[in-house]
Scaffold this motif. Structure first.
Motif, PDB file in Angstrom:
ATOM      1  N   LYS A 118     -72.066-147.666 -16.520  1.00 41.28           N
ATOM      2  CA  LYS A 118     -72.263-147.887 -15.078  1.00 41.28           C
ATOM      3  C   LYS A 118     -71.826-146.670 -14.267  1.00 41.28           C
ATOM      4  N   ASP A 119     -70.700-146.094 -14.607  1.00 36.83           N
ATOM      5  CA  ASP A 119     -70.217-144.925 -13.867  1.00 36.83           C
ATOM      6  C   ASP A 119     -71.070-143.694 -14.119  1.00 36.83           C
ATOM      7  N   MET A 136     -82.118-156.998 -17.445  1.00 34.64           N
ATOM      8  CA  MET A 136     -81.157-157.999 -17.002  1.00 34.64           C
ATOM      9  C   MET A 136     -79.797-157.358 -16.768  1.00 34.64           C
ATOM     10  N   ASN A 137     -79.394-156.474 -17.682  1.00 37.66           N
ATOM     11  CA  ASN A 137     -78.092-155.814 -17.554  1.00 37.66           C
ATOM     12  C   ASN A 137     -78.087-154.695 -16.520  1.00 37.66           C
ATOM     13  N   ALA A 138     -79.258-154.286 -16.036  1.00 38.17           N
ATOM     14  CA  ALA A 138     -79.325-153.238 -15.012  1.00 38.17           C
ATOM     15  C   ALA A 138     -79.005-153.765 -13.619  1.00 38.17           C
ATOM     16  N   ALA A 139     -78.962-155.084 -13.452  1.00 38.98           N
ATOM     17  CA  ALA A 139     -78.760-155.698 -12.136  1.00 38.98           C
ATOM     18  C   ALA A 139     -77.312-155.548 -11.659  1.00 38.98           C
ATOM     19  N   ASP A 140     -77.119-155.788 -10.351  1.00 39.81           N
ATOM     20  CA  ASP A 140     -75.755-155.864  -9.815  1.00 39.81           C
ATOM     21  C   ASP A 140     -74.993-156.991 -10.497  1.00 39.81           C
ATOM     22  N   THR A 141     -75.531-158.198 -10.350  1.00 35.23           N
ATOM     23  CA  THR A 141     -74.992-159.375 -11.021  1.00 35.23           C
ATOM     24  C   THR A 141     -75.988-159.782 -12.102  1.00 35.23           C
ATOM     25  N   VAL A 142     -75.541-159.783 -13.345  1.00 37.31           N
ATOM     26  CA  VAL A 142     -76.416-160.100 -14.465  1.00 37.31           C
ATOM     27  C   VAL A 142     -76.530-161.615 -14.607  1.00 37.31           C
ATOM     28  N   TYR A 143     -77.766-162.104 -14.749  1.00 42.46           N
ATOM     29  CA  TYR A 143     -77.986-163.488 -15.154  1.00 42.46           C
ATOM     30  C   TYR A 143     -78.323-163.471 -16.633  1.00 42.46           C
ATOM     31  N   SER A 144     -77.430-163.999 -17.450  1.00 44.85           N
ATOM     32  CA  SER A 144     -77.601-163.988 -18.896  1.00 44.85           C
ATOM     33  C   SER A 144     -78.135-165.343 -19.341  1.00 44.85           C
ATOM     34  N   LEU A 145     -79.444-165.470 -19.391  1.00 41.50           N
ATOM     35  CA  LEU A 145     -80.096-166.699 -19.816  1.00 41.50           C
ATOM     36  C   LEU A 145     -79.723-167.018 -21.255  1.00 41.50           C
ATOM     37  N   PRO A 146     -79.263-168.236 -21.553  1.00 38.78           N
ATOM     38  CA  PRO A 146     -78.990-168.579 -22.954  1.00 38.78           C
ATOM     39  C   PRO A 146     -80.241-168.378 -23.798  1.00 38.78           C
ATOM     40  N   GLU A 147     -80.086-167.758 -24.970  1.00 43.42           N
ATOM     41  CA  GLU A 147     -81.255-167.478 -25.797  1.00 43.42           C
ATOM     42  C   GLU A 147     -81.021-167.716 -27.280  1.00 43.42           C
ATOM     43  N   GLU A 148     -79.773-167.955 -27.679  1.00 39.66           N
ATOM     44  CA  GLU A 148     -79.490-168.233 -29.074  1.00 39.66           C
ATOM     45  C   GLU A 148     -78.938-169.642 -29.218  1.00 39.66           C
ATOM     46  N   ARG A 149     -79.176-170.250 -30.379  1.00 39.19           N
ATOM     47  CA  ARG A 149     -78.781-171.626 -30.608  1.00 39.19           C
ATOM     48  C   ARG A 149     -77.282-171.829 -30.345  1.00 39.19           C
ATOM     49  N   GLY A 150     -76.960-172.856 -29.581  1.00 43.57           N
ATOM     50  CA  GLY A 150     -75.574-173.169 -29.262  1.00 43.57           C
ATOM     51  C   GLY A 150     -75.123-172.649 -27.917  1.00 43.57           C
ATOM     52  N   GLU A 151     -75.808-171.617 -27.379  1.00 43.63           N
ATOM     53  CA  GLU A 151     -75.369-171.030 -26.104  1.00 43.63           C
ATOM     54  C   GLU A 151     -75.635-171.962 -24.921  1.00 43.63           C
ATOM     55  N   TYR A 160     -73.101-165.313 -15.925  1.00 47.18           N
ATOM     56  CA  TYR A 160     -73.106-164.272 -14.895  1.00 47.18           C
ATOM     57  C   TYR A 160     -71.976-163.284 -15.145  1.00 47.18           C
ATOM     58  N   PHE A 161     -72.304-162.005 -15.091  1.00 41.05           N
ATOM     59  CA  PHE A 161     -71.274-160.984 -15.182  1.00 41.05           C
ATOM     60  C   PHE A 161     -71.767-159.681 -14.554  1.00 41.05           C
ATOM     61  N   GLU A 162     -70.908-158.695 -14.515  1.00 39.27           N
ATOM     62  CA  GLU A 162     -71.210-157.436 -13.837  1.00 39.27           C
ATOM     63  C   GLU A 162     -72.186-156.595 -14.643  1.00 39.27           C
ATOM     64  N   GLY A 163     -73.187-156.041 -13.952  1.00 41.18           N
ATOM     65  CA  GLY A 163     -74.151-155.165 -14.592  1.00 41.18           C
ATOM     66  C   GLY A 163     -74.032-153.731 -14.131  1.00 41.18           C
ATOM     67  N   LEU A 164     -75.087-152.957 -14.334  1.00 42.23           N
ATOM     68  CA  LEU A 164     -75.079-151.532 -14.002  1.00 42.23           C
ATOM     69  C   LEU A 164     -75.244-151.273 -12.506  1.00 42.23           C
ATOM     70  N   GLY A 165     -75.757-152.238 -11.770  1.00 40.50           N
ATOM     71  CA  GLY A 165     -75.895-152.074 -10.317  1.00 40.50           C
ATOM     72  C   GLY A 165     -77.050-151.184  -9.902  1.00 40.50           C
ATOM     73  N   LEU A 166     -78.100-151.097 -10.729  1.00 37.64           N
ATOM     74  CA  LEU A 166     -79.250-150.262 -10.381  1.00 37.64           C
ATOM     75  C   LEU A 166     -80.208-150.962  -9.423  1.00 37.64           C
ATOM     76  N   TYR A 167     -80.179-152.297  -9.403  1.00 36.40           N
ATOM     77  CA  TYR A 167     -80.970-153.060  -8.432  1.00 36.40           C
ATOM     78  C   TYR A 167     -80.347-154.434  -8.260  1.00 36.40           C
ATOM     79  N   ASP A 168     -80.833-155.183  -7.259  1.00 33.46           N
ATOM     80  CA  ASP A 168     -80.154-156.429  -6.892  1.00 33.46           C
ATOM     81  C   ASP A 168     -80.940-157.684  -7.274  1.00 33.46           C
TER      82      ASP A 168
END
Length: 244
Positions: A118-119, A136-151, A160-168
């Motif tokens: 990010k820096d 997804m990880n390039a966003a300000d706030t990442v939305y991490s859609l569950p994609e593997e069994r059990g998630e 939701y967690f912090e991303g690279l902040g390249l777009y919103d």
């Protein structure tokens, strides 16, 4: 070159054989993707792929080689291509093009934080192409859609967690495949994404649809489904450009 970003669902560099294996193909020009990419692609580009799973060396090399073959087939000139994983520590500023690969979003996010991306990336002077998890990880706030069994049913799974902040924007990639699919007995769209849209709005996009950021402005190429407050609204249209 100033920083230009393509946030994609897929760069459309590969297709599948009947046995499920992938092979490189000419990059498709859906919504003028290849046309726009050629316009901004530097001659004899030095390309760095930043991995989503930094320990899967054989897979990383496999996709690097397929990406290179597809790009050269598509008349994008390359002088050097490398993959950034746990084998190598590269200075991203020595490259012309960065590719943020697809894969598992939380795993990639951990690696991005590990290498302090990010820096480093905000003063990168060149072309950035992100694919699926990378977008997804390039966003300000990442939305991490569950994609593997059990998630999906795991109460401790972080969405939701912090991303690279390249777009919103937060995206739901490969929508054409996931629409109607179930995970852990839950409908991916109605039971997961639409429910989550009460917290953060989400843009669902098919392969071939992408966001382009240039001169600080963001444009949608193609049609997206905007999920907000549990509702879905179409934004843009095929072969049209929408300022976001």
């Amino acid at each position: 070159m100033t920083q230009i970003c393509f946030f994609t669902s897929s760069m459309m560099t590969t297709e599948f054989n009947e046995d499920g294996s992938e092979y490189p193909v000419l990059i498709k020009d859906d919504n003028q993707f290849l046309t726009n990419l050629k316009q901004h692609w530097p001659q004899n580009a030095k390309v760095l792929i930043i991995s989503s799973r930094p320990d899967t060396y054989d897979t990383n090399d496999l996709y690097m080689n397929m990406y290179r073959e597809s790009m050269e087939m598509s008349e994008l000139s390359i002088s050097e291509m490398n993959v950034y994983d746990h084998r190598h520590d590269y200075d991203i500023h020595e490259f012309d093009v960065l590719i943020l690969s697809g894969g598992h979003v939380p795993t990639q996010n951990i690696f991005f934080k590990e290498i302090n991306l990010k820096d480093k990336i905000h003063d990168f002077d060149g072309l950035i192409i992100s694919l699926s998890a990378g977008s997804m990880n390039a966003a300000d706030t990442v939305y991490s859609l569950p994609e593997e069994r059990g998630e999906a049913e795991d109460p401790n799974y972080e969405r939701y967690f912090e991303g690279l902040g390249l777009y919103d924007k937060r995206i739901f990639p490969h929508f054409q495949y996931f629409n109607g699919m179930k995970l852990d007995g839950l409908d991916m769209v109605r039971d997961i994404a639409l429910k989550d849209s009460h917290n953060e709005d989400i843009y669902a996009i098919d392969d071939g649809v992408y966001f382009l950021k240039q001169d600080g402005k963001l444009y949608l190429y193609g049609k997206a489904i905007h999920m907000k407050g549990g509702e879905m609204t179409e934004v843009g249209a095929d072969n049209e450009i929408t300022k976001m």
